[in-house]
Design a protein around this motif. Sequence first.
Motif, PDB file in Angstrom:
ATOM      1  N   TRP A  79      40.850  30.779  53.923  1.00  0.00           N
ATOM      2  CA  TRP A  79      40.993  29.903  54.827  1.00  0.00           C
ATOM      3  C   TRP A  79      38.547  30.292  54.996  1.00  0.00           C
ATOM      4  N   LEU A  80      38.692  31.455  54.879  1.00  0.00           N
ATOM      5  CA  LEU A  80      37.519  32.254  55.086  1.00  0.00           C
ATOM      6  C   LEU A  80      36.149  31.323  53.824  1.00  0.00           C
ATOM      7  N   HIS A  81      36.285  32.052  52.560  1.00  0.00           N
ATOM      8  CA  HIS A  81      35.454  31.693  51.586  1.00  0.00           C
ATOM      9  C   HIS A  81      36.149  30.793  50.238  1.00  0.00           C
ATOM     10  N   GLY A  82      37.766  29.880  50.426  1.00  0.00           N
ATOM     11  CA  GLY A  82      38.267  29.400  49.914  1.00  0.00           C
ATOM     12  C   GLY A  82      38.697  29.891  48.275  1.00  0.00           C
ATOM     13  N   SER A  83      38.821  31.362  48.270  1.00  0.00           N
ATOM     14  CA  SER A  83      39.492  31.933  47.459  1.00  0.00           C
ATOM     15  C   SER A  83      41.273  31.546  47.451  1.00  0.00           C
ATOM     16  N   GLN A  84      41.129  30.924  46.248  1.00  0.00           N
ATOM     17  CA  GLN A  84      42.767  31.135  46.204  1.00  0.00           C
ATOM     18  C   GLN A  84      43.423  32.260  45.280  1.00  0.00           C
TER      19      GLN A  84
ATOM     20  N   LEU B   7      45.538  35.560  54.450  1.00  0.00           N
ATOM     21  CA  LEU B   7      46.267  34.095  54.199  1.00  0.00           C
ATOM     22  C   LEU B   7      46.651  33.573  54.347  1.00  0.00           C
ATOM     23  N   ALA B   8      47.916  34.157  54.937  1.00  0.00           N
ATOM     24  CA  ALA B   8      48.796  32.777  55.705  1.00  0.00           C
ATOM     25  C   ALA B   8      47.955  31.810  56.963  1.00  0.00           C
ATOM     26  N   GLU B   9      46.900  32.377  57.352  1.00  0.00           N
ATOM     27  CA  GLU B   9      46.292  31.221  57.934  1.00  0.00           C
ATOM     28  C   GLU B   9      45.608  30.457  57.015  1.00  0.00           C
ATOM     29  N   GLY B  10      45.928  30.586  55.821  1.00  0.00           N
ATOM     30  CA  GLY B  10      45.392  29.269  54.279  1.00  0.00           C
ATOM     31  C   GLY B  10      46.074  28.384  54.471  1.00  0.00           C
ATOM     32  N   GLU B  11      45.946  27.700  53.713  1.00  0.00           N
ATOM     33  CA  GLU B  11      46.343  25.872  52.939  1.00  0.00           C
ATOM     34  C   GLU B  11      46.840  26.575  51.767  1.00  0.00           C
ATOM     35  N   VAL B  12      49.036  26.038  52.279  1.00  0.00           N
ATOM     36  CA  VAL B  12      49.346  26.328  50.549  1.00  0.00           C
ATOM     37  C   VAL B  12      49.234  24.845  50.077  1.00  0.00           C
ATOM     38  N   GLU B  13      48.590  24.975  48.332  1.00  0.00           N
ATOM     39  CA  GLU B  13      49.224  23.936  47.641  1.00  0.00           C
ATOM     40  C   GLU B  13      49.849  23.849  46.505  1.00  0.00           C
ATOM     41  N   GLY B  14      50.797  23.579  46.292  1.00  0.00           N
ATOM     42  CA  GLY B  14      51.218  24.047  45.555  1.00  0.00           C
ATOM     43  C   GLY B  14      51.943  25.599  45.085  1.00  0.00           C
TER      44      GLY B  14
ATOM     45  N   PRO C 151      42.805  41.025  42.480  1.00  0.00           N
ATOM     46  CA  PRO C 151      44.571  40.234  42.900  1.00  0.00           C
ATOM     47  C   PRO C 151      45.049  40.733  44.251  1.00  0.00           C
ATOM     48  N   ILE C 152      45.896  40.754  44.116  1.00  0.00           N
ATOM     49  CA  ILE C 152      46.945  40.820  45.467  1.00  0.00           C
ATOM     50  C   ILE C 152      48.293  41.716  45.509  1.00  0.00           C
ATOM     51  N   ALA C 153      48.729  41.577  45.433  1.00  0.00           N
ATOM     52  CA  ALA C 153      50.011  42.897  45.114  1.00  0.00           C
ATOM     53  C   ALA C 153      51.267  41.867  46.307  1.00  0.00           C
TER      54      ALA C 153
ATOM     55  N   GLU D  47      47.542  37.104  41.504  1.00  0.00           N
ATOM     56  CA  GLU D  47      46.440  36.625  40.356  1.00  0.00           C
ATOM     57  C   GLU D  47      45.523  35.827  41.187  1.00  0.00           C
ATOM     58  N   PRO D  48      43.571  36.298  41.761  1.00  0.00           N
ATOM     59  CA  PRO D  48      42.864  35.757  41.727  1.00  0.00           C
ATOM     60  C   PRO D  48      42.799  33.760  40.992  1.00  0.00           C
ATOM     61  N   VAL D  49      42.998  32.766  41.356  1.00  0.00           N
ATOM     62  CA  VAL D  49      42.867  31.649  40.209  1.00  0.00           C
ATOM     63  C   VAL D  49      41.300  31.069  40.864  1.00  0.00           C
ATOM     64  N   GLN D  50      40.753  31.554  41.918  1.00  0.00           N
ATOM     65  CA  GLN D  50      39.281  30.634  42.610  1.00  0.00           C
ATOM     66  C   GLN D  50      38.725  31.807  43.358  1.00  0.00           C
ATOM     67  N   LEU D  51      37.297  31.897  42.863  1.00  0.00           N
ATOM     68  CA  LEU D  51      35.684  32.763  43.032  1.00  0.00           C
ATOM     69  C   LEU D  51      35.690  32.222  44.412  1.00  0.00           C
TER      70      LEU D  51
END
Length: 107
Positions: free
Chosen positions: A65-70, A52-59, A86-88, A77-81
């Motif tokens: 970065w792979l499938h766009g889950s947020q 996840l550290a390779e992905g973008e942070v917004e707010g 959830p992640i710890a 908690e996941p907020v985007q499919l």
Amino acid sequence: MTTVRVCSVDQLPASAGAVVADIEGRRVAIARDSEGALHAFDDTCSHANVSLAEGEVEGRLIECWLHGSQFDMTTGEPVQLPATVPIAVHQLEVDDEGGVHVTLAGS
């Protein structure tokens, strides 16, 4: 619970972004959100098993970065499919000298 010093604040991105630390054999992302707050959470996306550290942070959100889950970095908690699991999220504290300390959830 074991608390580990993982880095200093000046080793983190100055603006929104994340780095990875190995804590007791566990990959943990240390991230700064768009407001400047720091967060610690498992670095692996619960959907695709990528960093996840390779992905973008917004707010307060970090995007895989792979499938766009947020994920909400404060709750995990996941907020985007497509992620639904959830992640710890781990406790993070900064000491008076700028050291970043993490206590792993469930440890």
